[in-house]
Every structure is written in C-alpha cells, then in structure tokens.
Design a protein around this motif. Structure first.
Motif, PDB file in Angstrom:
ATOM      1  N   LEU A   1       0.804  -1.217   0.000  1.00 12.33           N
ATOM      2  CA  LEU A   1       0.000   0.000   0.000  1.00 12.33           C
ATOM      3  C   LEU A   1       0.841   1.272   0.000  1.00 12.33           C
ATOM      4  O   LEU A   1       0.347   2.338  -0.364  1.00 12.33           O
ATOM      5  CB  LEU A   1      -0.926   0.005   1.223  1.00 12.33           C
ATOM      6  CG  LEU A   1      -2.083  -1.002   1.187  1.00 12.33           C
ATOM      7  CD1 LEU A   1      -2.718  -1.126   2.561  1.00 12.33           C
ATOM      8  CD2 LEU A   1      -3.120  -0.572   0.154  1.00 12.33           C
ATOM      9  N   HIS A   2       2.099   1.177   0.412  1.00 14.55           N
ATOM     10  CA  HIS A   2       2.936   2.372   0.531  1.00 14.55           C
ATOM     11  C   HIS A   2       3.912   2.504  -0.632  1.00 14.55           C
ATOM     12  O   HIS A   2       4.772   3.394  -0.616  1.00 14.55           O
ATOM     13  CB  HIS A   2       3.708   2.337   1.851  1.00 14.55           C
ATOM     14  CG  HIS A   2       2.874   1.917   3.017  1.00 14.55           C
ATOM     15  ND1 HIS A   2       1.687   2.531   3.333  1.00 14.55           N
ATOM     16  CD2 HIS A   2       3.031   0.922   3.936  1.00 14.55           C
ATOM     17  CE1 HIS A   2       1.154   1.949   4.395  1.00 14.55           C
ATOM     18  NE2 HIS A   2       1.948   0.976   4.768  1.00 14.55           N
ATOM     19  N   GLY A   3       3.784   1.638  -1.634  1.00 16.44           N
ATOM     20  CA  GLY A   3       4.697   1.645  -2.768  1.00 16.44           C
ATOM     21  C   GLY A   3       5.474   0.344  -2.844  1.00 16.44           C
ATOM     22  O   GLY A   3       5.580  -0.398  -1.862  1.00 16.44           O
ATOM     23  N   GLU A   4       6.008   0.048  -4.024  1.00 21.18           N
ATOM     24  CA  GLU A   4       6.740  -1.206  -4.224  1.00 21.18           C
ATOM     25  C   GLU A   4       8.154  -1.121  -3.652  1.00 21.18           C
ATOM     26  O   GLU A   4       8.804  -0.081  -3.724  1.00 21.18           O
ATOM     27  CB  GLU A   4       6.806  -1.544  -5.713  1.00 21.18           C
ATOM     28  CG  GLU A   4       5.476  -1.962  -6.302  1.00 21.18           C
ATOM     29  CD  GLU A   4       5.663  -2.515  -7.704  1.00 21.18           C
ATOM     30  OE1 GLU A   4       6.385  -3.523  -7.858  1.00 21.18           O
ATOM     31  OE2 GLU A   4       5.115  -1.915  -8.638  1.00 21.18           O
ATOM     32  N   ARG A   5       8.620  -2.257  -3.116  1.00 19.19           N
ATOM     33  CA  ARG A   5       9.938  -2.294  -2.503  1.00 19.19           C
ATOM     34  C   ARG A   5      10.876  -3.181  -3.354  1.00 19.19           C
ATOM     35  O   ARG A   5      10.846  -3.143  -4.561  1.00 19.19           O
ATOM     36  CB  ARG A   5       9.801  -2.787  -1.051  1.00 19.19           C
ATOM     37  CG  ARG A   5       8.930  -1.836  -0.217  1.00 19.19           C
ATOM     38  CD  ARG A   5       8.579  -2.397   1.135  1.00 19.19           C
ATOM     39  NE  ARG A   5       9.680  -2.295   2.076  1.00 19.19           N
ATOM     40  CZ  ARG A   5       9.786  -1.352   3.006  1.00 19.19           C
ATOM     41  NH1 ARG A   5       8.877  -0.400   3.107  1.00 19.19           N
ATOM     42  NH2 ARG A   5      10.791  -1.343   3.861  1.00 19.19           N
ATOM     43  N   THR A   6      11.716  -3.944  -2.727  1.00 18.46           N
ATOM     44  CA  THR A   6      12.671  -4.836  -3.396  1.00 18.46           C
ATOM     45  C   THR A   6      13.468  -4.042  -4.437  1.00 18.46           C
ATOM     46  O   THR A   6      14.104  -3.065  -4.097  1.00 18.46           O
ATOM     47  CB  THR A   6      11.954  -6.067  -3.971  1.00 18.46           C
ATOM     48  OG1 THR A   6      11.151  -6.653  -2.932  1.00 18.46           O
ATOM     49  CG2 THR A   6      12.926  -7.119  -4.441  1.00 18.46           C
ATOM     50  N   GLU A   7      13.408  -4.408  -5.710  1.00 15.12           N
ATOM     51  CA  GLU A   7      14.239  -3.725  -6.711  1.00 15.12           C
ATOM     52  C   GLU A   7      13.696  -2.332  -7.039  1.00 15.12           C
ATOM     53  O   GLU A   7      14.380  -1.522  -7.669  1.00 15.12           O
ATOM     54  CB  GLU A   7      14.353  -4.578  -7.984  1.00 15.12           C
ATOM     55  CG  GLU A   7      13.284  -4.371  -9.026  1.00 15.12           C
ATOM     56  CD  GLU A   7      11.926  -4.999  -8.689  1.00 15.12           C
ATOM     57  OE1 GLU A   7      11.075  -5.048  -9.592  1.00 15.12           O
ATOM     58  OE2 GLU A   7      11.706  -5.434  -7.540  1.00 15.12           O
ATOM     59  N   MET A   8      12.471  -2.019  -6.570  1.00 12.31           N
ATOM     60  CA  MET A   8      11.864  -0.720  -6.823  1.00 12.31           C
ATOM     61  C   MET A   8      12.069   0.262  -5.671  1.00 12.31           C
ATOM     62  O   MET A   8      11.562   1.378  -5.699  1.00 12.31           O
ATOM     63  CB  MET A   8      10.357  -0.903  -7.062  1.00 12.31           C
ATOM     64  CG  MET A   8      10.015  -1.715  -8.291  1.00 12.31           C
ATOM     65  SD  MET A   8      10.500  -0.862  -9.807  1.00 12.31           S
ATOM     66  CE  MET A   8       9.352   0.507  -9.792  1.00 12.31           C
TER      67      MET A   8
ATOM     68  N   ALA B   1       7.124   7.430  -2.964  1.00 17.74           N
ATOM     69  CA  ALA B   1       5.894   7.320  -3.748  1.00 17.74           C
ATOM     70  C   ALA B   1       4.854   8.317  -3.262  1.00 17.74           C
ATOM     71  O   ALA B   1       3.829   7.945  -2.679  1.00 17.74           O
ATOM     72  CB  ALA B   1       5.343   5.889  -3.661  1.00 17.74           C
ATOM     73  N   PRO B   2       5.079   9.617  -3.478  1.00 17.45           N
ATOM     74  CA  PRO B   2       4.071  10.599  -3.064  1.00 17.45           C
ATOM     75  C   PRO B   2       2.807  10.466  -3.905  1.00 17.45           C
ATOM     76  O   PRO B   2       2.863  10.026  -5.061  1.00 17.45           O
ATOM     77  CB  PRO B   2       4.761  11.940  -3.325  1.00 17.45           C
ATOM     78  CG  PRO B   2       5.780  11.646  -4.380  1.00 17.45           C
ATOM     79  CD  PRO B   2       6.239  10.242  -4.114  1.00 17.45           C
TER      80      PRO B   2
END
Length: 495
Positions: A160-167, A216-217
């Motif tokens: 919900l707060h934006g993609e993580r890992t490679e992003m 990720a605003p």
C-alpha cells in the motif's frame, strides 16, 4: 503548575536539511516552518543509532543501545546479566510512564516493535506498519484494515505504501489517492484524538511512515518538483566515503549500487514531494492543537528516527554516522514556557525525548539522556560529548561516533578505521582530517573509551583498554527481497 499536553510527531528517514526553514531553498514545508517559528530549532540533533528499530526503542525508553540491546535491525544483543524483558531492562516505556503521571495517552502510526504487536502502554494504540510477515499481522494493522473495510477498491494492492525490493529507490507514485494514504489516515486519527474531550492532559505520539522509501508521493505531489531543478548528490573521494564498508554493502542489498545522477535527481524530487505532502498532513494536526483553548500549553516535539544518504557519499539508506544519516530535525515548542523562533546549537539526541516529556509532566527522568528543557529553562549544563553506537559489540560491524564542539570522530571496528571531520569548516564531510589533528583524535578516543567502561554491555567492543578492531573484510554482497509475505509473495514468481 498545570501539566501541559505533550505531543510527539515523528517522520521516518527525514533528513535534517530537508526542511525549508532549516535552510533548504527548494523543498516547501510551510507547516514545519510554522512549527519552527512556534519554538526552538536544534541544529545539532542526532539519532545515536541511526536505523529503524534501535532508534524507536531509544525514543520509548530514553535508553541507549547498551541498555535497549538494539544496535541494528538484526535483533536483540544482550549480556547474560541483562533481563530479556524490555521494560525490566530499560524501565517503563514512555507512554506507560506518562499514563502513571495522569495523562490520557494515544499512539498512532508506525511503531516497529519486537514483537510486532507489543503492548507499549498506550490507552489507544492505532498501528500502521510497512511490511507484514503473516496474515495475522496484516489483519492487526489498523491502516490495512481501514483500506479493506472502507476502501475495498484498493484492497488488492500488495504494498500500500509503494513497491519495494528492486523498486525501493525507483521514483514512484502512491498506489492510493492523497485522501486515503497512510499519512492522511494518521493525521485524521491524530485529529480525532486531540479533539477528544477528557479532563486529563493528553500525551500523544504520531509516527508517519514517510518519507521512508519507497519514494511514492500521491498525485499531485508526485509532480510537484522538477528533477532538473534538483541538485546532484554530494560525493567525496570513494576511499573516504566507503571507509565504512556498510555503505557499498547496503547499496547492493537494496538494489541501489549503480544509481546515476539523473535518477538521483528524480528520486530527490519524489522525496521532496513526499515531504511536502506529509507537511500538509502535519498542518492539520497543528490546526487541531491550536483550535483547543490549551494550544499554547501544548508541548510539541518534532523529530525523525534518522536521515537518508540520498546519494550523498555514494550511498543510499542510513546506518552510517555521516550527517545525512545520523543528524535529524529536532523542533521543541511550548509557547507558554519557551522562546519562539530561536535556534540552538547544543548537542541533543533522540534519547533526550524521554526527559523532555517527563520534565513537562512534572516528574523528569533523564535515564541515558540529558535534561534539554532544564538547559533551556533552568540553565542546566548541556552535554559536552555526544556518543553514537551501531553494530553488535565485539563484531566487525561495530561503530562509534563522538561529537564534540566542531568535531566528529567515527571509529569502525572493521579494519580499525578512523575518520575525523570538522563540521564547521566541512559540513558535507568531504575532508577526512584524522592525520592532521592527532591530538583531537586522541582526546575524543579517550572520551569514548571512558564512556564505554561505564557500560558492561560494551565490554566486548574493547580489548586491553582500546577499541577492538578486526582485519578488514568486505561482507559478501546480497539482495533483500521485501514482498508482502502475508499474501504469500516471497520472491519474483507467479504462484
């Protein structure tokens, strides 16, 4: 004297220099600037263990890592003599302490506790965490439940707060609208608690997840800043920047080992967009405080748990003792008692927040901190040296920071490496001066060793009365995979 309300407002991974009134000429933060005009701004404020969980345990206990047992995000590190129970080891948590002093208490947002659902002593505790390891944890997250129940059109989103890992360090836009992000939700919940009628003063803690990556605003803050107007990262010589082996290792861990200047500028634009958006949310909280008749009798402390290198020193994330990582914004306002719109240069840190809150409540406990309000109101003596600790004592990851006057010393057990910077002449820490000022190095080294001998849990970090060192070894590079385990997603695959 009537007890004031006490409100702690915290951001995650917000650099001290990313606020307009701190001197940043690009980012727009009208409400944090307003908060600075309301009270005191501390220019030399630090997170003494600049990473998530240790910083948060410092805030809630008023204890340094040698008492909390958290030197990094790798879990507890205790001696045989230290009790395993957190409050038995450190003392009652701040919300429990404030409850005992007659306060109505509430906590909202990210807590990052161990275990995830630890009872911190708030009468009202409303959680929003970043990652969910289990379905139980996801179901226990109040923000995730808010989305599921009230905005089910967005319930399918894995993160919900934006993609993580490679992003993690890729420019992004919030997957939900500005009105229902976790920041807006936290501000809404805070306003409800502040406006609640109760004869008791309130102690509140509002902890925003942002501007911690992913950057990720929401719309329109995602396009508020032009990347071409952003400055490039400030980098020193690689052999100085990477004396701390943590930095290249962390870069690779979070898929950020090869970020060029155009991408770095785009990331800063999103970072600033997120900060301006959070500033707007904070404005609603400040409006709620001011709408009460006791607004001037409300002590507000604003801070972050640590900063973010944001490409400075060839690095991303935190966990170093460079200013970008360890220095934090620190605003204290109490209009009924404190001066307004003034700057202070005393050495302060997150450990002092416990003393600030309990001083205002009328029963101060400094614990491992200093009496910051006493220094301001009663002319008590400020600290002379400020120390930082990171990494398991007796391991190669152990690091020490010493701040004294204009100088900062950093010692790294991995290779026994030493850095010395003069922050007045070299605020960006580009010129390593240990070879030029051996007497300064020796004075600060002795101060650190004297402090370490006071704490048995630091004994393994010393050998024969000196800092313990290890032959330099670079850790094997690895990648971290941060998916939503509660939805059964653990790697790059389609189930």
């Amino acid at each position: 004297m009537k007890q004031p309300n006490v409100l702690l407002i915290m951001c995650d991974q917000l650099r001290a220099d990313a606020i307009g009134a701190y001197g940043n000429g690009i980012v727009r933060t009208p409400n944090l600037d307003r908060l600075m005009r309301r009270g005191l701004t501390y220019d030399n404020a630090y997170s003494t263990c600049p990473v998530c969980m240790p910083a948060r345990y410092t805030i809630r206990t008023g204890r340094e890592p040698y008492q909390t047992g958290y030197y990094d995000n790798g879990g507890l590190c205790l001696t045989e003599e230290q009790p395993s129970n957190h409050e038995e080891r450190c003392g009652a948590y701040l919300p429990r302490t404030m409850s005992a002093l007659g306060y109505r208490t509430f906590g909202i947002g990210k807590f990052h506790t161990d275990p995830w659902n630890e009872d911190l002593g708030y009468e009202v505790q409303i959680r929003s965490e970043e990652l969910f390891d289990t379905e139980e944890q996801a179901e226990g997250d109040d923000y995730a439940r808010f989305i599921m129940n009230q905005h089910p059109a967005y319930a399918h989103i894995e993160q919900l707060h934006g993609e993580r890992t490679e992003m993690y360090y890729m420019p992004q836009t919030s997957p939900v609208p500005a009105e229902i992000t976790v920041e807006a939700w936290a501000a809404d919940e805070a306003v409800k608690q502040i406006q609640s009628e109760d004869s008791r003063p309130y102690f509140g803690f509002v902890s925003f997840i942002g501007p911690h990556p992913p950057l990720a605003p929401p719309v329109p803050f995602n396009r508020m800043y032009n990347p071409d107007a952003m400055p490039n990262p400030v980098r020193g010589e690689l052999e100085v920047d990477f004396m701390d082996e943590q930095l290249p290792w962390m870069n690779h861990l979070i898929w950020a080992e090869d970020i060029d200047d155009p991408r770095a500028r785009a990331l800063k634009a999103r970072y600033y967009g997120e900060i301006t958006y959070i500033d707007q949310c904070i404005g609603r909280i400040l409006d709620a405080v001011d709408s009460r008749p006791d607004g001037d009798e409300t002590l507000i402390v604003f801070f972050s748990d640590h900063g973010d290198h944001m490409g400075d020193h060839h690095a991303w994330q935190k966990e170093s003792f460079f200013e970008a990582s360890t220095r934090v914004p620190y605003l204290i306002s109490w209009p009924a008692r404190l001066p307004k719109g003034e700057r202070r240069d005393e050495l302060v840190c997150l450990t002092d927040i416990f003393a600030i809150a309990t001083y205002a409540a009328g029963s101060m406990e400094t614990r491992d901190g200093y009496d910051v309000l006493g220094c301001e109101l009663e002319k008590a003596q400020p600290r002379i040296h400020l120390f930082g600790w990171y990494g398991k004592p007796g391991s190669a990851t152990f690091k020490i920071m010493v701040r004294h006057m204009d100088w900062k010393l950093i010692y790294m057990a991995n290779g026994g490496r030493v850095q010395l910077f003069n922050l007045r002449n070299d605020p960006n820490e580009l010129n390593e001066r240990s070879a030029d000022f051996p007497a300064i190095v020796e004075e600060m080294r002795c101060a650190a060793l004297e402090e370490m001998t006071r704490h048995k849990s630091l004994a393994l970090a010393m050998l024969d009365g000196e800092f313990r060192s290890f032959p330099f070894v670079a850790r094997p590079l690895a990648r971290i995979r941060q998916f939503n385990l509660s939805k059964g997603v653990a790697d790059f695959q389609i189930n």
